[in-house]
Design a protein around this motif. Structure first.
Motif, PDB file in Angstrom:
ATOM      1  N   GLY A 237      35.411  43.371  24.352  1.00 16.03           N
ATOM      2  CA  GLY A 237      34.261  44.265  24.398  1.00 16.03           C
ATOM      3  C   GLY A 237      33.408  44.241  23.151  1.00 16.03           C
ATOM      4  N   THR A 238      33.862  43.530  22.122  1.00 17.15           N
ATOM      5  CA  THR A 238      33.072  43.370  20.904  1.00 17.15           C
ATOM      6  C   THR A 238      32.841  41.881  20.670  1.00 17.15           C
ATOM      7  N   GLY A 239      31.705  41.393  21.100  1.00 13.81           N
ATOM      8  CA  GLY A 239      31.388  39.974  20.932  1.00 13.81           C
ATOM      9  C   GLY A 239      32.157  39.049  21.845  1.00 13.81           C
ATOM     10  N   CYS A 240      32.904  39.580  22.782  1.00 13.33           N
ATOM     11  CA  CYS A 240      33.670  38.738  23.711  1.00 13.33           C
ATOM     12  C   CYS A 240      34.286  39.608  24.792  1.00 13.33           C
ATOM     13  N   LEU A 241      34.828  38.955  25.815  1.00 13.98           N
ATOM     14  CA  LEU A 241      35.722  39.590  26.769  1.00 13.98           C
ATOM     15  C   LEU A 241      37.034  38.822  26.727  1.00 13.98           C
ATOM     16  N   LYS A 242      38.151  39.510  26.979  1.00 12.93           N
ATOM     17  CA  LYS A 242      39.456  38.859  26.912  1.00 12.93           C
ATOM     18  C   LYS A 242      40.224  39.102  28.206  1.00 12.93           C
ATOM     19  N   ALA A 243      41.115  38.159  28.509  1.00 16.76           N
ATOM     20  CA  ALA A 243      41.898  38.241  29.743  1.00 16.76           C
ATOM     21  C   ALA A 243      43.331  37.819  29.464  1.00 16.76           C
ATOM     22  N   SER A 244      44.265  38.474  30.166  1.00 21.19           N
ATOM     23  CA  SER A 244      45.687  38.141  30.020  1.00 21.19           C
ATOM     24  C   SER A 244      46.245  37.414  31.232  1.00 21.19           C
ATOM     25  N   SER A 245      45.389  37.186  32.232  1.00 21.19           N
ATOM     26  CA  SER A 245      45.847  36.553  33.469  1.00 21.19           C
ATOM     27  C   SER A 245      44.663  35.921  34.178  1.00 21.19           C
ATOM     28  N   ALA A 246      44.962  35.168  35.238  1.00 21.83           N
ATOM     29  CA  ALA A 246      43.903  34.546  36.027  1.00 21.83           C
ATOM     30  C   ALA A 246      43.000  35.610  36.651  1.00 21.83           C
ATOM     31  N   SER A 247      43.583  36.698  37.115  1.00 23.61           N
ATOM     32  CA  SER A 247      42.772  37.764  37.711  1.00 23.61           C
ATOM     33  C   SER A 247      41.877  38.409  36.662  1.00 23.61           C
ATOM     34  N   GLY A 248      42.348  38.430  35.410  1.00 28.19           N
ATOM     35  CA  GLY A 248      41.523  38.967  34.337  1.00 28.19           C
ATOM     36  C   GLY A 248      40.288  38.123  34.090  1.00 28.19           C
ATOM     37  N   PHE A 249      40.427  36.813  34.169  1.00 30.78           N
ATOM     38  CA  PHE A 249      39.261  35.939  34.019  1.00 30.78           C
ATOM     39  C   PHE A 249      38.287  36.139  35.181  1.00 30.78           C
ATOM     40  N   VAL A 250      38.817  36.331  36.387  1.00 31.26           N
ATOM     41  CA  VAL A 250      37.946  36.599  37.541  1.00 31.26           C
ATOM     42  C   VAL A 250      37.158  37.883  37.307  1.00 31.26           C
ATOM     43  N   ASP A 251      37.850  38.929  36.888  1.00 29.39           N
ATOM     44  CA  ASP A 251      37.184  40.211  36.662  1.00 29.39           C
ATOM     45  C   ASP A 251      36.103  40.097  35.587  1.00 29.39           C
ATOM     46  N   ASN A 252      36.391  39.352  34.524  1.00 21.05           N
ATOM     47  CA  ASN A 252      35.411  39.203  33.453  1.00 21.05           C
ATOM     48  C   ASN A 252      34.160  38.472  33.927  1.00 21.05           C
ATOM     49  N   LEU A 253      34.337  37.407  34.698  1.00 20.09           N
ATOM     50  CA  LEU A 253      33.172  36.675  35.184  1.00 20.09           C
ATOM     51  C   LEU A 253      32.387  37.509  36.193  1.00 20.09           C
ATOM     52  N   LYS A 254      33.077  38.283  36.989  1.00 18.79           N
ATOM     53  CA  LYS A 254      32.366  39.161  37.922  1.00 18.79           C
ATOM     54  C   LYS A 254      31.490  40.146  37.163  1.00 18.79           C
ATOM     55  N   ALA A 255      32.016  40.684  36.058  1.00 18.60           N
ATOM     56  CA  ALA A 255      31.252  41.653  35.267  1.00 18.60           C
ATOM     57  C   ALA A 255      30.035  41.010  34.623  1.00 18.60           C
ATOM     58  N   LEU A 256      30.194  39.786  34.114  1.00 18.43           N
ATOM     59  CA  LEU A 256      29.089  39.120  33.426  1.00 18.43           C
ATOM     60  C   LEU A 256      28.022  38.615  34.387  1.00 18.43           C
ATOM     61  N   ILE A 257      28.439  38.181  35.573  1.00 15.67           N
ATOM     62  CA  ILE A 257      27.463  37.722  36.563  1.00 15.67           C
ATOM     63  C   ILE A 257      26.701  38.910  37.141  1.00 15.67           C
TER      64      ILE A 257
END
Length: 303
Positions: A237-257
């Motif tokens: 949330g500060t200069g980046c998003l982070k993920a601990s799993s594959a679903s976390g990467f999906v959630d992050n890209l959904k938020a950015l798109i």
């Protein structure tokens, strides 16, 4: 390594300060990764001069070790107490002016060497989902394919094509072959709005540095990082998003798109962080401390 060991012994015999610098965990046999670089486990293995065993001998004999990350420092401190953590930095003068396309397309990229193939499961679901969204393009550089060159009888290149990894079949993406030309690499980075940096934790992967995050950030892309030791200094949330799993990467890209303004904001924060704290000019003192330590610093490290 035999040659390096001989040079170190000669330097130390003449009182010349000698340091070993590493940016990966060469204290272990990492299987295919170290094998591809010509490393073997035992120093008497006739297949290679590069071995884990001889590397440890060199580390023990040196005056100190420079490492690129704190986790890596903890590993090497077991064999040499004089460890200096000098994280990778950015040299802005080496970079061109970034010119991003202004065509309404959000470009999401994963730029990495083939040594990151084990990290593919972390981001593949996110990439597949993102590639199906309107006005989104997925770019892979280095990772994801192998450039095949066809030569004539005189050795001249007559054609080239890319052999796609079978794991990526069905994924819509643009493949960019690996290039040893740094200017090409920087130019391609400049296309990205979002940059992925997945890392599957392990004794080798934990020793990686955060250079990929720095490069994405300086190129104006929002870093989306694994919640793993290489990126321990970065905060979600500060200069980046982070993920601990594959679903976390999906959630992050959904938020950015969904919120492209968020992607731009985080990218801007990340670039400001790099310019303010992670340039060579601001951190050269770290290498100076390793190369020319005062007697008090030496005593503190050895204590």
């Amino acid at each position: 390594d035999i040659g390096r060991q001989a040079i170190i012994e000669k330097f130390m015999k003449h009182g010349i300060r000698t340091l070993v610098e590493v940016d990966d965990n060469y204290l272990i046999d990492a299987g295919k990764i170290t094998k591809a670089a010509g490393w073997v486990k035992g120093k008497d293995d006739p297949r290679s001069f590069h071995s884990v065993e001889r590397h440890i001998e060199i580390v023990k004999a040196a005056d100190g070790v420079i490492v690129s990350a704190p986790w890596l420092g903890d590993q090497y401190r077991r064999f040499n107490r004089n460890v200096f953590v000098c994280p990778n930095q950015i040299a802005p003068k080496d970079w061109p002016v970034m010119e991003k396309p202004d065509d309404g397309v959000l470009r999401i990229g994963w730029f990495a060497s083939r040594s990151h193939k084990a990290d593919l499961p972390l981001v593949l679901p996110a990439l597949k989902w993102a590639s199906q969204q309107p006005n989104v393009e997925v770019l892979l550089m280095g990772i994801g394919g192998t450039k095949q060159l066809v030569h004539d009888d005189d050795g001249r290149i007559i054609s080239e094509h890319t052999r796609q990894w079978k794991e990526l079949r069905g994924l819509r993406y643009r493949y960019i072959p690996h290039s040893n030309d740094l200017s090409v690499y920087h130019k391609m980075l400049g296309l990205l709005d979002v940059g992925l940096a997945p890392v599957t934790p392990g004794r080798w992967a934990n020793g990686r540095s955060d250079l990929k995050a720095l490069e994405y950030a300086f190129a104006g892309a929002c870093p989306v990082l694994s919640n793993a030791p290489p990126y321990s200094e970065w905060r979600h949330g500060t200069g980046c998003l982070k993920a601990s799993s594959a679903s976390g990467f999906v959630d992050n890209l959904k938020a950015l798109i969904k919120d492209r303004g968020l992607a731009r904001f985080l990218a801007g924060e990340a670039r400001e962080y790099v310019l303010g704290a992670r340039t060579m000019e601001k951190n050269k003192w770290r290498w100076e401390e390793a190369l020319f330590p005062s007697s008090s610093q030496e005593a503190k490290v050895a204590a």
